[in-house]
Scaffold this active site. Structure first.
Site, PDB file in Angstrom:
ATOM      1  N   HIS A   1       0.805  -1.235   0.000  1.00 38.42           N
ATOM      2  CA  HIS A   1       0.000   0.000   0.000  1.00 38.42           C
ATOM      3  C   HIS A   1       0.829   1.273   0.000  1.00 38.42           C
ATOM      4  O   HIS A   1       0.280   2.369  -0.045  1.00 38.42           O
ATOM      5  CB  HIS A   1      -0.908   0.043   1.233  1.00 38.42           C
ATOM      6  CG  HIS A   1      -0.168   0.333   2.500  1.00 38.42           C
ATOM      7  ND1 HIS A   1       0.536  -0.617   3.191  1.00 38.42           N
ATOM      8  CD2 HIS A   1       0.012   1.492   3.186  1.00 38.42           C
ATOM      9  CE1 HIS A   1       1.105  -0.075   4.246  1.00 38.42           C
ATOM     10  NE2 HIS A   1       0.821   1.208   4.270  1.00 38.42           N
TER      11      HIS A   1
HETATM   12  C1  UD1 Z   1      -1.465   6.123   5.723  1.00 43.35           C
HETATM   13  C2  UD1 Z   1      -0.073   6.561   6.164  1.00 43.35           C
HETATM   14  C3  UD1 Z   1       0.917   5.431   5.960  1.00 43.35           C
HETATM   15  C4  UD1 Z   1       0.446   4.171   6.653  1.00 43.35           C
HETATM   16  C5  UD1 Z   1      -0.980   3.843   6.224  1.00 43.35           C
HETATM   17  C6  UD1 Z   1      -1.479   2.695   7.065  1.00 43.35           C
HETATM   18  C7  UD1 Z   1       0.390   8.953   5.858  1.00 43.35           C
HETATM   19  C8  UD1 Z   1       1.113   9.943   5.036  1.00 43.35           C
HETATM   20  N1  UD1 Z   1       0.397   7.702   5.381  1.00 43.35           N
HETATM   21  O1  UD1 Z   1      -1.395   5.857   4.335  1.00 43.35           O
HETATM   22  O2  UD1 Z   1       2.172   5.794   6.511  1.00 43.35           O
HETATM   23  O3  UD1 Z   1       1.314   3.126   6.318  1.00 43.35           O
HETATM   24  O4  UD1 Z   1      -1.833   4.962   6.448  1.00 43.35           O
HETATM   25  O5  UD1 Z   1      -2.505   1.989   6.459  1.00 43.35           O
HETATM   26  O6  UD1 Z   1      -0.127   9.259   6.900  1.00 43.35           O
HETATM   27  N2  UD1 Z   1      -9.008   5.345   2.210  1.00 43.35           N
HETATM   28  C9  UD1 Z   1     -10.245   4.764   2.352  1.00 43.35           C
HETATM   29  N3  UD1 Z   1     -10.691   4.496   3.604  1.00 43.35           N
HETATM   30  C10 UD1 Z   1      -9.982   4.769   4.714  1.00 43.35           C
HETATM   31  C11 UD1 Z   1      -8.725   5.363   4.566  1.00 43.35           C
HETATM   32  C12 UD1 Z   1      -8.240   5.641   3.308  1.00 43.35           C
HETATM   33  O7  UD1 Z   1     -10.943   4.501   1.380  1.00 43.35           O
HETATM   34  O8  UD1 Z   1     -10.460   4.482   5.823  1.00 43.35           O
HETATM   35  C13 UD1 Z   1      -8.459   5.605   0.849  1.00 43.35           C
HETATM   36  C14 UD1 Z   1      -8.790   6.985   0.309  1.00 43.35           C
HETATM   37  O9  UD1 Z   1      -8.992   6.852  -1.060  1.00 43.35           O
HETATM   38  C15 UD1 Z   1      -7.495   7.756   0.560  1.00 43.35           C
HETATM   39  C16 UD1 Z   1      -6.418   6.671   0.430  1.00 43.35           C
HETATM   40  O10 UD1 Z   1      -7.028   5.489   0.911  1.00 43.35           O
HETATM   41  O11 UD1 Z   1      -7.316   8.799  -0.342  1.00 43.35           O
HETATM   42  C17 UD1 Z   1      -5.146   6.979   1.207  1.00 43.35           C
HETATM   43  O12 UD1 Z   1      -5.440   7.216   2.586  1.00 43.35           O
HETATM   44  P1  UD1 Z   1      -4.433   8.081   3.490  1.00 43.35           P
HETATM   45  O13 UD1 Z   1      -4.858   8.033   4.900  1.00 43.35           O
HETATM   46  O14 UD1 Z   1      -4.200   9.399   2.889  1.00 43.35           O
HETATM   47  O15 UD1 Z   1      -3.049   7.344   3.335  1.00 43.35           O
HETATM   48  P2  UD1 Z   1      -2.705   5.809   3.456  1.00 43.35           P
HETATM   49  O16 UD1 Z   1      -2.251   5.322   2.120  1.00 43.35           O
HETATM   50  O17 UD1 Z   1      -3.803   5.082   4.137  1.00 43.35           O
HETATM   51  N1  UDP Z   2      -3.645  -5.506   9.153  1.00 39.97           N
HETATM   52  C1  UDP Z   2      -4.948  -5.945   9.399  1.00 39.97           C
HETATM   53  N2  UDP Z   2      -5.713  -6.337   8.325  1.00 39.97           N
HETATM   54  C2  UDP Z   2      -5.255  -6.322   7.043  1.00 39.97           C
HETATM   55  C3  UDP Z   2      -3.922  -5.873   6.803  1.00 39.97           C
HETATM   56  C4  UDP Z   2      -3.150  -5.460   7.877  1.00 39.97           C
HETATM   57  O1  UDP Z   2      -5.392  -5.981  10.551  1.00 39.97           O
HETATM   58  O2  UDP Z   2      -6.007  -6.683   6.139  1.00 39.97           O
HETATM   59  C5  UDP Z   2      -2.820  -5.036  10.283  1.00 39.97           C
HETATM   60  C6  UDP Z   2      -1.502  -5.761  10.473  1.00 39.97           C
HETATM   61  O3  UDP Z   2      -1.677  -6.881  11.304  1.00 39.97           O
HETATM   62  C7  UDP Z   2      -0.613  -4.699  11.094  1.00 39.97           C
HETATM   63  C8  UDP Z   2      -1.186  -3.384  10.588  1.00 39.97           C
HETATM   64  O4  UDP Z   2      -2.458  -3.690  10.013  1.00 39.97           O
HETATM   65  O5  UDP Z   2      -0.731  -4.710  12.504  1.00 39.97           O
HETATM   66  C9  UDP Z   2      -0.283  -2.757   9.559  1.00 39.97           C
HETATM   67  O6  UDP Z   2      -0.925  -1.628   9.020  1.00 39.97           O
HETATM   68  P1  UDP Z   2      -0.572  -1.041   7.588  1.00 39.97           P
HETATM   69  O7  UDP Z   2       0.103  -2.066   6.773  1.00 39.97           O
HETATM   70  O8  UDP Z   2      -1.833  -0.444   7.079  1.00 39.97           O
HETATM   71  O9  UDP Z   2       0.379   0.190   7.926  1.00 39.97           O
HETATM   72  P2  UDP Z   2       1.957   0.347   8.192  1.00 39.97           P
HETATM   73  O10 UDP Z   2       2.328  -0.557   9.303  1.00 39.97           O
HETATM   74  O11 UDP Z   2       2.677   0.053   6.915  1.00 39.97           O
HETATM   75  O12 UDP Z   2       2.083   1.782   8.542  1.00 39.97           O
END
Ligand code: UD1
Ligand code: UDP
Length: 304
Positions: free
Chosen positions: A219
């Site tokens: 992601h």
């Molecule tokens: C964010 C964090 C990243 C982390 C990730 C965990 C920042 C800059 N990035 O990235 O470090 O690894 O969260 O998962 O803070 N969206 C949904 N539903 C949600 C959330 C997001 O549909 O509940 C979609 C939206 O289209 C949004 C996109 O995901 O534009 C990105 O969401 P955003 O929170 O901006 O960044 P992440 O890629 O989730």
């Molecule tokens: N995770 C989850 N369901 C999923 C994928 C990930 O519960 O379908 C959990 C995973 O066990 C871990 C956390 O989400 O604890 C990691 O989050 P993510 O990969 O979104 O973010 P990052 O750690 O890269 O910031």
């Protein structure tokens, strides 16, 4: 002592859960402030329900947006709540936009607007950064900027390892403010792994056999927002599925799903499923032949 725990995304909810449980156990005066950066049921609420976490007192509902827009909304929203709640300490965890904006909002209240916000005479709000001192040394990553800035405006730096402490000291952070605590993901895994193996059978639901499937998460912005890279990752996964003749299961993050649709990418032979709950994910992780991931939390978990 009043504590405000700020969180906003899936990994923060999971990694803060042991801290929240510890606050509960010790009867500390704390509240949860959710920024609403993540909001879909399977990226947010499912974890509160499954990990039996108390409700957030506030939710800023900032939702999705550009980095600047999200940072700005969180900064203003958190400042308003901190002026109302007047905590002694704010805790943030990790390296997201929520972390940077939360830490910055508290720090800014140290400095100037004391008079304006009516907290003159109150002690400054201290900032505690859980997971301090991690570095990729890649300033192209939004998370790298967030973690460096959050560390440098924190008063308590909870470093997961001795190496993280050394990094902070190398950047001029006073040693006395650094506490090597380990990583709270390890607590989260150990607190929930037993529950995961006894309660749910995620493998049955997906028709999988232990040690006979690959689990994937991808992601990162720099991987999925660039068509060529994302396509390369998908083609690579297709080859893995083909060569091993085993299922490749990919619970797809909403960002990756959005970009796949946008680039009109197809993934043949890969089982794309919705993000799963934590206990199911732990079970899928612990029984996979191999986990392929760009997730920070998943890498830490699989090594726990
Ligand atoms: C964010 C964090 C990243 C982390 C990730 C965990 C920042 C800059 N990035 O990235 O470090 O690894 O969260 O998962 O803070 N969206 C949904 N539903 C949600 C959330 C997001 O549909 O509940 C979609 C939206 O289209 C949004 C996109 O995901 O534009 C990105 O969401 P955003 O929170 O901006 O960044 P992440 O890629 O989730
Ligand atoms: N995770 C989850 N369901 C999923 C994928 C990930 O519960 O379908 C959990 C995973 O066990 C871990 C956390 O989400 O604890 C990691 O989050 P993510 O990969 O979104 O973010 P990052 O750690 O890269 O910031």
């Amino acid at each position: 002592m009043r504590i405000v725990i700020i969180l906003g995304t899936r990994p923060e909810i999971i990694k803060m859960s042991p801290v929240i449980r510890a606050c509960e156990k010790q009867g500390l005066d704390y509240i949860i402030l959710h920024t609403g950066q993540h909001y879909s049921y399977n990226m947010d609420r499912v974890f509160f329900e499954q990990l039996d976490l108390p409700e957030a007192k506030y939710n800023l509902d900032v939702g999705s947006g550009s980095h600047g827009e999200q940072t700005g909304k969180i900064l203003g929203g958190v400042e308003r709540i901190l002026m109302e709640e007047r905590p002694d300490v704010v805790l943030v965890e990790g390296d997201t936009t929520t972390v940077l904006a939360g830490a910055l909002a508290a720090t800014k209240l140290h400095i100037s607007p004391y008079r304006a916000c009516g907290v003159m005479g109150q002690s400054p709000i201290k900032v505690g950064h859980v997971e301090a001192g991690l570095r990729s040394y890649d300033r192209q990553m939004p998370e790298e900027i967030n973690r460096v800035l959050a560390d440098h405006c924190s008063d308590y730096l909870f470093a997961p390892t001795e190496n993280a402490r050394k990094i902070l000291i190398g950047e001029g952070v006073p040693d006395a403010t650094i506490f090597v605590t380990g990583n709270t993901i390890v607590d989260a895994v150990y607190q929930n792994l037993e529950l995961a193996s006894s309660r749910k059978n995620a493998l049955n639901d997906l028709n999988l056999e232990p040690k006979n499937y690959f689990l994937v998460t991808a992601h990162r912005q720099e991987n999925v927002d660039v068509k060529k890279r994302f396509e390369g990752i998908i083609r690579g996964l297709e080859r893995v599925a083909d060569e091993f003749d085993l299922p490749v299961v990919y619970p797809i993050h909403p960002r990756a799903r959005k970009m796949m649709n946008h680039f009109e990418l197809k993934a043949n032979g890969i089982e794309l499923i919705e993000p799963v709950d934590y206990l199911s994910f732990l079970q899928l992780e612990s029984r996979a032949k191999l986990v392929l991931t760009d997730s920070g939390g998943v890498q830490e978990e699989t090594r726990s």
